[in-house]
Design an enzyme around this catalytic site. Structure first.
Site, short mmCIF file in Angstrom:
data_model
loop_
_atom_site.label_atom_id
_atom_site.label_comp_id
_atom_site.label_asym_id
_atom_site.label_seq_id
_atom_site.Cartn_x
_atom_site.Cartn_y
_atom_site.Cartn_z
N ARG A 62 -10.53 -11.29 1.11
CA ARG A 62 -11.42 -12.28 0.49
C ARG A 62 -10.82 -13.68 0.55
NH1 ARG A 62 -11.40 -9.14 -5.10
NH2 ARG A 62 -11.15 -7.49 -3.56
N LYS B 242 0.82 -1.20 0.00
CA LYS B 242 0.00 0.00 0.00
C LYS B 242 0.86 1.26 0.00
CE LYS B 242 -3.80 -1.97 2.76
NZ LYS B 242 -4.87 -1.74 1.78
#
Length: 488
Positions: free
Chosen positions: A333, A259
């Site tokens: 996920r 990130k």
């Protein structure tokens, strides 16, 4: 270093008489002139100095006045929160720590519940410090004529405690909060509630059971993953079984798909879905709801190291489905997929709900105050949305577009982690692959799980969003079961 858990909240209770010598709080409704609630005739209140706008507060001597707007539940919730924040600030300057709030005779149960919730969590404060905490308001009595409000306030306090505990877990800095710490916090909370069972599985168990997603995501950290299972068995056999799954990423660097530095410090709250599930199970057990509920939290840190998983890897999820990894920053996920598959295979749920800070796409789509709701079952979707309305959390149903479903297929594995297209929808379609034929809802709380400013009962930091909805959702199944038993 002090960061006590759980954070103490204002105690709210119902009474039918005023206490002598205790400062009073009056309510005000907008108008020309402003209309004051009961008690104004006994006190010297200058109406010209009062606003009935929801959340507007003023102090006249020892008496406080708070506006409740048009009297909608949201107005009462905002009023309770604003009042407590004002009282906290006054307490720091040697003001009072307990108050009697005089409610109108025609006040509704919904208004009482909303005001209680706002008052309990609106003054929430989480701070890691070596200093003594400032003086705060400790208690508040709602003076009302209907003794039935005691049960309303009790439930509202339970919802407030769940919100606060969820905030506590998410706000805890990640140098303290790793998967093991989160598991220990769940165990400690579970021990305090009779009947709530908590089991923690370590990385050896995860390897034996082939939780390939959790192990891949957690493999880059020196602090290994955990799998937390909380069980509320209900009160009788044959009750509906609701399984709640929460993303428990205790810190997220993004892994190799790292990130940007800006905003990465907020990733301590990337386990807000798991926090909501843990807090909800505690709240459900406290109410002894007649419904069976299991909470699953796959907990891991997503770090960068020589053992981190890579874009292009193919991992085998629990149950055997293989996943092509395309972005290590879409780790949520992957851990949820393991937990969903585990639930379907081993727990035989009647209903399956997952909650996660999953996609930035949902922040773009719905902003920072509304959760995204995906569902394979219309009744379940309606229940989630209605539960949110009841407890003051907003949800918006999003589509599971079948024309995008084929994009989940992978050329080198069964499925691919990040299909092209609208990110929130394709993430939900990926998760659907692991839900069998069980009625399923996916709650994406990437937007409302964190706040950068105060509004309504929310303060800056983790919001605790979804914990109340999950408790209310379980209660709707409890009511349905009770209705079925009565008919039977």
């Amino acid at each position: 270093m002090r960061a006590p858990l759980p954070t103490p909240l204002v105690t709210v209770e119902v009474a039918d008489t005023l206490r002598r010598g205790v400062p009073a709080v009056l309510v005000a409704f907008p108008g020309d002139p402003v209309r004051l609630g009961p008690g104004a005739e006994d006190l010297d209140v200058d109406v010209a100095e009062v606003s009935g706008k929801a959340g507007a507060t003023s102090r006249q001597g020892r008496t406080w006045v708070v506006g409740v707007g048009d009297g909608a539940p949201g107005d009462w919730r905002k009023a309770g929160a604003s009042l407590v924040r004002a009282l906290h600030a006054d307490a720091e300057k040697s003001g009072g720590t307990t108050f009697d709030v005089r409610l109108p005779e025609d006040v509704t149960a919904g208004a009482v519940a909303a005001f209680t919730l706002g008052a309990a969590v609106g003054g929430y404060r989480f701070k890691v410090t070596g200093e003594e905490p400032p003086k705060r308001v400790k208690s508040m009595r709602l003076v009302a004529g209907d003794p039935a409000f005691a049960e309303v306030v009790r439930k509202a306090n339970t919802l407030a405690a769940a919100t606060s505990f969820s905030r506590d877990l998410a706000n805890m800095p990640s140098n303290v909060k790793d998967p093991s710490w989160l598991a220990a916090a769940a165990v400690k909370a579970g021990r305090a509630v009779p009947g709530l069972q908590v089991e923690v599985r370590d990385e050896k168990w995860l390897a034996e059971q082939r939780f390939g997603g959790v192990l891949a995501v957690g493999g880059g950290s020196a602090r290994p993953p955990r799998f937390i299972e909380l069980t509320w068995p209900g009160t009788d056999a044959g009750q509906p079984h609701l399984v709640l799954v929460g993303k428990g990423i205790t810190f997220d660097t993004g892994g190799i798909s790292i990130k940007p530095a800006d905003g990465m410090h907020l990733m301590r709250t990337d386990m807000s879905g798991g926090a909501a599930v843990i807090a909800a199970l505690v709240g459900i057990a406290k109410q002894s709801l007649p419904v069976r509920v299991t909470g699953l939290v796959p907990a891991a840190e997503n770090h960068v190291s020589g053992t981190a998983y890579r874009p292009g890897d193919v991992i085998t999820q629990y149950g055997g489905i293989t996943t092509e990894v395309t972005n290590t920053d879409a780790e949520g996920r992957i851990v949820l997929a393991d937990a969903l598959a585990y639930a379907v295979r081993n727990l035989k749920p009647d209903v399956l709900v997952d909650v996660a800070t999953l996609t930035g796409a949902m922040k773009v789509s719905l902003g920072l105050r509304t959760g995204g709701l995906f569902a394979t079952d219309d009744d379940l979707a309606a229940r989630v949305a209605e539960a949110g309305v009841e407890v003051g959390e907003r949800w918006w149903r999003m589509p599971l577009l079948e024309d995008l479903a084929e994009d989940v297929r992978s050329d080198i594995a069964d499925v691919r982690q990040c299909p092209p297209g609208p990110g929130g929808i394709t993430a939900a379609l990926f998760l659907r692959e692991f839900t069998g034929n069980v009625p399923w809802a996916h709650l994406d709380i990437a937007g409302p799980a964190r706040a950068d400013k105060v509004y309504d009962e929310v303060v800056a930091g983790a919001t605790g969003f979804a914990a109340r909805t999950l408790i209310e959702l379980a209660e709707t199944y409890a009511r349905t079961q009770a209705s079925a038993n009565t008919i039977g």
